[in-house]
Design a protein around this motif. Structure first.
Motif, PDB file in Angstrom:
ATOM      1  N   ASN A   7       0.837  -1.217   0.000  1.00 59.53           N
ATOM      2  CA  ASN A   7       0.000   0.000   0.000  1.00 59.53           C
ATOM      3  C   ASN A   7       0.876   1.273   0.000  1.00 59.53           C
ATOM      4  OD1 ASN A   7      -2.454   1.414   0.108  1.00 59.53           O
ATOM      5  ND2 ASN A   7      -2.391   1.570   2.352  1.00 59.53           N
ATOM      6  N   LYS A   8       0.200   2.392  -0.174  1.00 60.52           N
ATOM      7  CA  LYS A   8       0.809   3.732  -0.205  1.00 60.52           C
ATOM      8  C   LYS A   8       1.792   3.889  -1.366  1.00 60.52           C
ATOM      9  CE  LYS A   8       0.129   4.215   4.785  1.00 60.52           C
ATOM     10  NZ  LYS A   8       0.623   4.641   6.075  1.00 60.52           N
ATOM     11  N   SER A  46      -2.669   2.096  -3.949  1.00 68.00           N
ATOM     12  CA  SER A  46      -2.793   3.243  -3.049  1.00 68.00           C
ATOM     13  C   SER A  46      -4.242   3.357  -2.593  1.00 68.00           C
ATOM     14  CB  SER A  46      -2.373   4.545  -3.768  1.00 68.00           C
ATOM     15  OG  SER A  46      -2.754   5.662  -2.963  1.00 68.00           O
ATOM     16  N   ALA A  47      -4.426   3.211  -1.283  1.00 67.43           N
ATOM     17  CA  ALA A  47      -5.782   3.343  -0.724  1.00 67.43           C
ATOM     18  C   ALA A  47      -6.231   4.802  -0.852  1.00 67.43           C
ATOM     19  CB  ALA A  47      -5.781   2.910   0.727  1.00 67.43           C
ATOM     20  N   LYS A  48      -5.260   5.703  -0.934  1.00 61.96           N
ATOM     21  CA  LYS A  48      -5.582   7.144  -1.003  1.00 61.96           C
ATOM     22  C   LYS A  48      -6.033   7.565  -2.402  1.00 61.96           C
ATOM     23  CE  LYS A  48      -3.817  11.666   0.355  1.00 61.96           C
ATOM     24  NZ  LYS A  48      -2.632  12.396   0.844  1.00 61.96           N
ATOM     25  N   ASP A  97       1.462   5.566  -3.846  1.00 61.11           N
ATOM     26  CA  ASP A  97       1.459   6.938  -4.387  1.00 61.11           C
ATOM     27  C   ASP A  97       2.600   7.759  -3.803  1.00 61.11           C
ATOM     28  OD1 ASP A  97      -0.299   8.779  -2.042  1.00 61.11           O
ATOM     29  OD2 ASP A  97      -0.347   6.615  -1.973  1.00 61.11           O
ATOM     30  N   LEU A  98       3.152   7.298  -2.683  1.00 64.75           N
ATOM     31  CA  LEU A  98       4.229   8.058  -2.031  1.00 64.75           C
ATOM     32  C   LEU A  98       5.596   7.574  -2.538  1.00 64.75           C
ATOM     33  CD1 LEU A  98       2.745   8.145   1.601  1.00 64.75           C
ATOM     34  CD2 LEU A  98       2.667   9.966  -0.115  1.00 64.75           C
TER      35      LEU A  98
HETATM   36  N1  LIG Z   1      -0.666   8.579   0.909  1.00 67.13           N
HETATM   37  C1  LIG Z   1      -1.344   7.550   1.371  1.00 67.13           C
HETATM   38  N2  LIG Z   1      -1.768   7.547   2.618  1.00 67.13           N
HETATM   39  C2  LIG Z   1      -2.457   6.466   3.067  1.00 67.13           C
HETATM   40  C3  LIG Z   1      -2.731   5.355   2.257  1.00 67.13           C
HETATM   41  N3  LIG Z   1      -3.416   4.446   2.976  1.00 67.13           N
HETATM   42  C4  LIG Z   1      -3.571   4.967   4.197  1.00 67.13           C
HETATM   43  N4  LIG Z   1      -2.990   6.184   4.241  1.00 67.13           N
HETATM   44  C5  LIG Z   1      -2.887   7.063   5.358  1.00 67.13           C
HETATM   45  O1  LIG Z   1      -2.051   6.473   6.317  1.00 67.13           O
HETATM   46  C6  LIG Z   1      -2.516   6.834   7.608  1.00 67.13           C
HETATM   47  C7  LIG Z   1      -2.732   5.583   8.411  1.00 67.13           C
HETATM   48  O2  LIG Z   1      -3.759   4.913   7.864  1.00 67.13           O
HETATM   49  P1  LIG Z   1      -4.551   3.731   8.568  1.00 67.13           P
HETATM   50  O3  LIG Z   1      -5.689   3.306   7.721  1.00 67.13           O
HETATM   51  O4  LIG Z   1      -4.866   4.187   9.955  1.00 67.13           O
HETATM   52  O5  LIG Z   1      -3.508   2.594   8.590  1.00 67.13           O
HETATM   53  P2  LIG Z   1      -2.681   1.956   9.817  1.00 67.13           P
HETATM   54  O6  LIG Z   1      -2.267   0.605   9.407  1.00 67.13           O
HETATM   55  O7  LIG Z   1      -3.499   2.106  11.056  1.00 67.13           O
HETATM   56  O8  LIG Z   1      -1.442   2.911   9.875  1.00 67.13           O
HETATM   57  P3  LIG Z   1      -0.104   2.818   9.004  1.00 67.13           P
HETATM   58  O9  LIG Z   1       0.782   1.880   9.711  1.00 67.13           O
HETATM   59  O10 LIG Z   1       0.378   4.213   8.932  1.00 67.13           O
HETATM   60  O11 LIG Z   1      -0.501   2.276   7.641  1.00 67.13           O
HETATM   61  C8  LIG Z   1      -3.790   7.646   7.439  1.00 67.13           C
HETATM   62  O12 LIG Z   1      -3.509   8.982   7.550  1.00 67.13           O
HETATM   63  C9  LIG Z   1      -4.201   7.282   5.995  1.00 67.13           C
HETATM   64  O13 LIG Z   1      -4.899   8.341   5.415  1.00 67.13           O
HETATM   65  C10 LIG Z   1      -2.261   5.393   0.931  1.00 67.13           C
HETATM   66  O14 LIG Z   1      -2.405   4.481   0.125  1.00 67.13           O
HETATM   67  N5  LIG Z   1      -1.533   6.511   0.534  1.00 67.13           N
END
Ligand SMILES: Nc1nc2c(ncn2[C@@H]2O[C@H](COP(=O)(O)OP(=O)(O)OP(=O)(O)O)[C@@H](O)[C@H]2O)c(=O)[nH]1
Length: 200
Positions: free
Chosen positions: A44-45, A75-77, A47-48
């Motif tokens: 995931n992520k 990318s979930a975003k 896009d970064l």
């Molecule tokens: N840029 C981006 N941000 C994302 C993505 N998926 C989740 N986030 C952001 O990452 C942060 C944590 O997201 P969560 O859904 O809480 O995930 P988590 O597993 O609890 O936390 P992480 O360990 O950070 O992934 C939030 O601010 C989301 O908006 C993505 O694909 N891209």
């Protein structure tokens, strides 16, 4: 359980390194319950790009080594590759289901019980055909050779037949018997039941 998705963040090396441990535990528990779900690895992520800590190649290689069925960077975003990922999951699940159905069908067709039943049916049919053939041959032989029963003996012809003719006598005969009577110059009359005739 048809599908398991294990996800890590491409911008977080520790999450990627935990994939092997999560996979191993998951697979072990699945072996215990004898299940074989679709295994999907998602980075995931994606896009970064500037913050990336795990290369695509490295993740792809791990996915292959651990026996994942699918690997996607998403990318979930932004929604990058998400549709493709879910479509592939659905397609592979359909494929798996079809394979299981085909295998079940193969098993049924190869099942010795079903084969036994099939060969028994064939053998019964063959037996019936042979019996019918034999019966046909016997009838032909009878027609060629004539019947050798008491009615054909000289005693019957000279003593019994005249007595029948003199006194009148009614009897039922089968169709083949009626042919014999006909050969003996007695005139058969067909009764409504074609298997019987009446001698007059
Ligand atoms: N840029 C981006 N941000 C994302 C993505 N998926 C989740 N986030 C952001 O990452 C942060 C944590 O997201 P969560 O859904 O809480 O995930 P988590 O597993 O609890 O936390 P992480 O360990 O950070 O992934 C939030 O601010 C989301 O908006 C993505 O694909 N891209």
């Amino acid at each position: 359980m048809d599908c398991i998705v294990i996800s890590y963040g491409v911008i977080s090396r520790p999450t990627f390194e935990s994939v092997t441990m999560i996979h191993d535990r998951t697979v072990r528990s699945l072996e215990d319950i004898q299940k074989n779900p679709l295994l999907v690895l998602v980075g995931n992520k994606a896009d970064l790009e500037e913050e990336r800590q795990v290369s695509r190649e490295e993740a792809e290689s791990l996915a292959r080594n651990l026996g994942f069925d699918l690997f996607y960077e998403c990318s979930a975003k932004t929604g990058l590759h998400l549709d493709d990922c879910f479509k592939s999951i659905v397609e592979r699940l359909d494929e798996k289901k079809r394979n299981i159905q085909d295998k079940t069908l193969e098993t049924v067709l190869e099942d010795p019980y079903h084969e036994q039943q099939h060969s028994q049916q064939e053998s019964n049919q063959k037996h019936e055909e042979e019996e019918e053939e034999e019966a046909g041959e016997e009838e032909e032989d009878e027609e060629e050779e004539g019947f050798k029963d008491p009615e054909d003996t000289p005693d019957y012809k000279h003593e019994v037949e005249p007595a029948i003719a003199a006194e009148g006598f009614t009897s039922t005969h089968t169709e083949s018997q009626s042919r014999r009577v006909s050969n003996n110059k007695q005139k058969p009359i067909e009764s409504p039941d074609s298997k019987c005739c009446t001698i007059v």
